[in-house]
Design a protein around this motif. Sequence first.
Motif, PDB file in Angstrom:
ATOM      1  N   LEU A 193      41.511  48.846  29.437  1.00  0.00           N
ATOM      2  CA  LEU A 193      42.817  48.389  28.990  1.00  0.00           C
ATOM      3  C   LEU A 193      43.528  47.589  30.079  1.00  0.00           C
ATOM      4  N   LEU A 194      43.340  48.002  31.323  1.00  0.00           N
ATOM      5  CA  LEU A 194      43.947  47.249  32.425  1.00  0.00           C
ATOM      6  C   LEU A 194      43.321  45.871  32.520  1.00  0.00           C
ATOM      7  N   THR A 195      42.001  45.806  32.395  1.00  0.00           N
ATOM      8  CA  THR A 195      41.331  44.508  32.470  1.00  0.00           C
ATOM      9  C   THR A 195      41.892  43.594  31.380  1.00  0.00           C
ATOM     10  N   ALA A 233      29.332  38.199  41.695  1.00  0.00           N
ATOM     11  CA  ALA A 233      28.618  37.656  42.850  1.00  0.00           C
ATOM     12  C   ALA A 233      28.417  38.708  43.938  1.00  0.00           C
ATOM     13  N   SER A 234      29.497  39.355  44.402  1.00  0.00           N
ATOM     14  CA  SER A 234      29.262  40.382  45.422  1.00  0.00           C
ATOM     15  C   SER A 234      30.484  41.222  45.723  1.00  0.00           C
ATOM     16  N   THR A 235      30.203  42.477  46.093  1.00  0.00           N
ATOM     17  CA  THR A 235      31.263  43.407  46.459  1.00  0.00           C
ATOM     18  C   THR A 235      31.928  42.975  47.759  1.00  0.00           C
ATOM     19  N   ARG A 236      31.121  42.447  48.672  1.00  0.00           N
ATOM     20  CA  ARG A 236      31.652  42.032  49.977  1.00  0.00           C
ATOM     21  C   ARG A 236      32.699  40.948  49.829  1.00  0.00           C
ATOM     22  N   LEU A 237      32.374  39.998  48.949  1.00  0.00           N
ATOM     23  CA  LEU A 237      33.286  38.884  48.701  1.00  0.00           C
ATOM     24  C   LEU A 237      34.636  39.423  48.221  1.00  0.00           C
ATOM     25  N   VAL A 238      34.573  40.387  47.303  1.00  0.00           N
ATOM     26  CA  VAL A 238      35.797  40.971  46.752  1.00  0.00           C
ATOM     27  C   VAL A 238      36.595  41.660  47.855  1.00  0.00           C
ATOM     28  N   ASP A 239      35.864  42.408  48.695  1.00  0.00           N
ATOM     29  CA  ASP A 239      36.482  43.123  49.799  1.00  0.00           C
ATOM     30  C   ASP A 239      37.265  42.182  50.704  1.00  0.00           C
ATOM     31  N   ARG A 240      36.619  41.067  51.078  1.00  0.00           N
ATOM     32  CA  ARG A 240      37.282  40.083  51.948  1.00  0.00           C
ATOM     33  C   ARG A 240      38.464  39.464  51.253  1.00  0.00           C
ATOM     34  N   LEU A 241      38.215  39.032  50.030  1.00  0.00           N
ATOM     35  CA  LEU A 241      39.235  38.339  49.267  1.00  0.00           C
ATOM     36  C   LEU A 241      40.472  39.221  49.128  1.00  0.00           C
ATOM     37  N   THR A 242      40.231  40.527  48.867  1.00  0.00           N
ATOM     38  CA  THR A 242      41.352  41.412  48.570  1.00  0.00           C
ATOM     39  C   THR A 242      42.325  41.520  49.739  1.00  0.00           C
ATOM     40  N   SER A 283      44.714  43.439  41.669  1.00  0.00           N
ATOM     41  CA  SER A 283      44.431  44.591  40.819  1.00  0.00           C
ATOM     42  C   SER A 283      43.216  44.335  39.943  1.00  0.00           C
ATOM     43  N   PHE A 284      43.117  43.115  39.454  1.00  0.00           N
ATOM     44  CA  PHE A 284      41.976  42.770  38.607  1.00  0.00           C
ATOM     45  C   PHE A 284      40.679  43.018  39.380  1.00  0.00           C
ATOM     46  N   LEU A 285      40.641  42.539  40.628  1.00  0.00           N
ATOM     47  CA  LEU A 285      39.422  42.697  41.420  1.00  0.00           C
ATOM     48  C   LEU A 285      39.141  44.177  41.666  1.00  0.00           C
ATOM     49  N   GLY A 286      40.166  44.929  42.075  1.00  0.00           N
ATOM     50  CA  GLY A 286      39.975  46.346  42.368  1.00  0.00           C
ATOM     51  C   GLY A 286      39.526  47.131  41.144  1.00  0.00           C
ATOM     52  N   VAL A 287      40.213  46.901  40.038  1.00  0.00           N
ATOM     53  CA  VAL A 287      39.936  47.677  38.828  1.00  0.00           C
ATOM     54  C   VAL A 287      38.574  47.320  38.224  1.00  0.00           C
ATOM     55  N   THR A 288      38.281  46.017  38.126  1.00  0.00           N
ATOM     56  CA  THR A 288      37.007  45.657  37.490  1.00  0.00           C
ATOM     57  C   THR A 288      35.829  46.052  38.369  1.00  0.00           C
ATOM     58  N   LEU A 289      36.035  46.046  39.680  1.00  0.00           N
ATOM     59  CA  LEU A 289      34.958  46.509  40.552  1.00  0.00           C
ATOM     60  C   LEU A 289      34.681  47.988  40.293  1.00  0.00           C
ATOM     61  N   ASP A 338      31.096  49.369  38.843  1.00  0.00           N
ATOM     62  CA  ASP A 338      30.279  50.414  39.482  1.00  0.00           C
ATOM     63  C   ASP A 338      30.085  51.612  38.554  1.00  0.00           C
ATOM     64  N   TYR A 339      31.152  51.941  37.843  1.00  0.00           N
ATOM     65  CA  TYR A 339      31.135  53.076  36.932  1.00  0.00           C
ATOM     66  C   TYR A 339      30.075  52.858  35.851  1.00  0.00           C
ATOM     67  N   LEU A 340      30.069  51.650  35.254  1.00  0.00           N
ATOM     68  CA  LEU A 340      29.120  51.357  34.180  1.00  0.00           C
ATOM     69  C   LEU A 340      27.692  51.256  34.723  1.00  0.00           C
ATOM     70  N   ALA A 341      27.544  50.619  35.890  1.00  0.00           N
ATOM     71  CA  ALA A 341      26.207  50.472  36.487  1.00  0.00           C
ATOM     72  C   ALA A 341      25.610  51.860  36.717  1.00  0.00           C
ATOM     73  N   ASP A 342      26.464  52.781  37.206  1.00  0.00           N
ATOM     74  CA  ASP A 342      26.019  54.124  37.496  1.00  0.00           C
ATOM     75  C   ASP A 342      25.678  54.877  36.207  1.00  0.00           C
TER      76      ASP A 342
END
Length: 413
Positions: A96-98, A140-149, A294-300, A304-308
């Motif tokens: 819902l947040l997404t 693309a990558s978790t690292r990218l999100v981390d930096r960007l955030t 928030s979009f980046l944090g929440v969708t990440l 991960d939740y779905l992948a797991d």
Amino acid sequence: MSATPPSLLGGALIIAGTVIGAGMFANPTATSGVWFAGSLLVLLYTWFSMLSSGLMLLEVNTHYPHGASFDTMVKDLLGRGWNAVNGLAVAFVLYLLTYAYIFVGGDLTAQGLSRLVGGGVGLPAGQLVFFVVLAFCVWASTRLVDRLTSILIGGMIIAFFWATGGLITHVQLPVLLDSGAAEGSRYWIYAATALPVCLASFGFHGNVSSLLKYFNGNAPKVARALWLGTLIALVIYVVWQLAIQGNLPRHEFAPVIAAEGQVSVLIETLSHFVPTGSMGVILSFFAYLAIATSFLGVTLGLFDYLADMFKWDDSTAGRSKTAALTFLPPLVACLLFPTGFVTAIGYVGLAAAVWTALIPAMLLHKARKKFPDSRGYRVYGGMWLIVWVFAFGVINIAAQILSQLEKVPVFKG
Ligand SMILES: N[C@@H](Cc1ccccc1)C(=O)O
């Protein structure tokens, strides 16, 4: 995340980055009924309750190996049934947040693009552009999100004070106190709409276990990060209420409420009362950053939740499958069923109340029985805090259901 433990401030910013998001843009509209003084009480009550439930989760988490997730704790302490309820509520909130982020982010993108090309970019086009750029980063990558955030959070805080600085100097006391209101105007009867939206705007609880792992199991330090991070958010929310409700009179809120609190309409209506000038642009820029972080944090988290859950691996094929399941349902829902923003955030509050209030209270109650002589981190408050947080969850769930059914008064401006 990097190997060296981050500073306290770093941890607090991670929390503040998650907390501050779409929720805050719904706050001034959702609290227009109770108005400024009432909103301060609702915000304080919600802040204290949500911080406390976060600390409860932290205490429970210290009994498990570092990085043990929500899932592990709920399964162990409350059993499979509750774990299913919890999992559903978490997934519901993240989806819902997404949806809400694409909605608001798309709205702002359409505005921005229209300004660039001289008009005429529709909402769906804006939603698609916003969506494609950010979803690509997550895929693309978790690292990218981390930096960007971290860059985005820094920019967001600067843009916030820049934009609201101007608005604050224009605050009019009579507007803020609604002193010109008609005889017999009522405020408190509108509290039900305000509560769940404020609850949503203080949510961060999915981050507690990763923060504990990040700080190598140092629970007192995580607790300080939660205090500091949520306090930063509280200050920003109060300043935000002041900036909006000190300039835009209560009886002029009708168009904003009718547009379901759409951010561009809020900013546009505000500009009739304050010479916003370039402030409008900076405000949109701030909104953009807040939504993007928030979009980046929440969708990440959802990714991960779905992948797991489906055990999809990290290969390009695996990530693409996960990305499709993460992003397509909310995007399609957004294009097909554009309900209102404030309503969506209210439902976020309802579902989030399950896993940010009810479940933490139940977990702590069980954990204290199961590990009676633990000497580790202990949250303040004893049994009364458990009851307080549980009641807070029940009140919020009831508030959202009753206001959607219009069983309680709903302020229309
Ligand atoms: N606080 C976030 C939403 C959120 C709710 C619950 C958990 C995590 C995040 C926002 O306002 O955008």
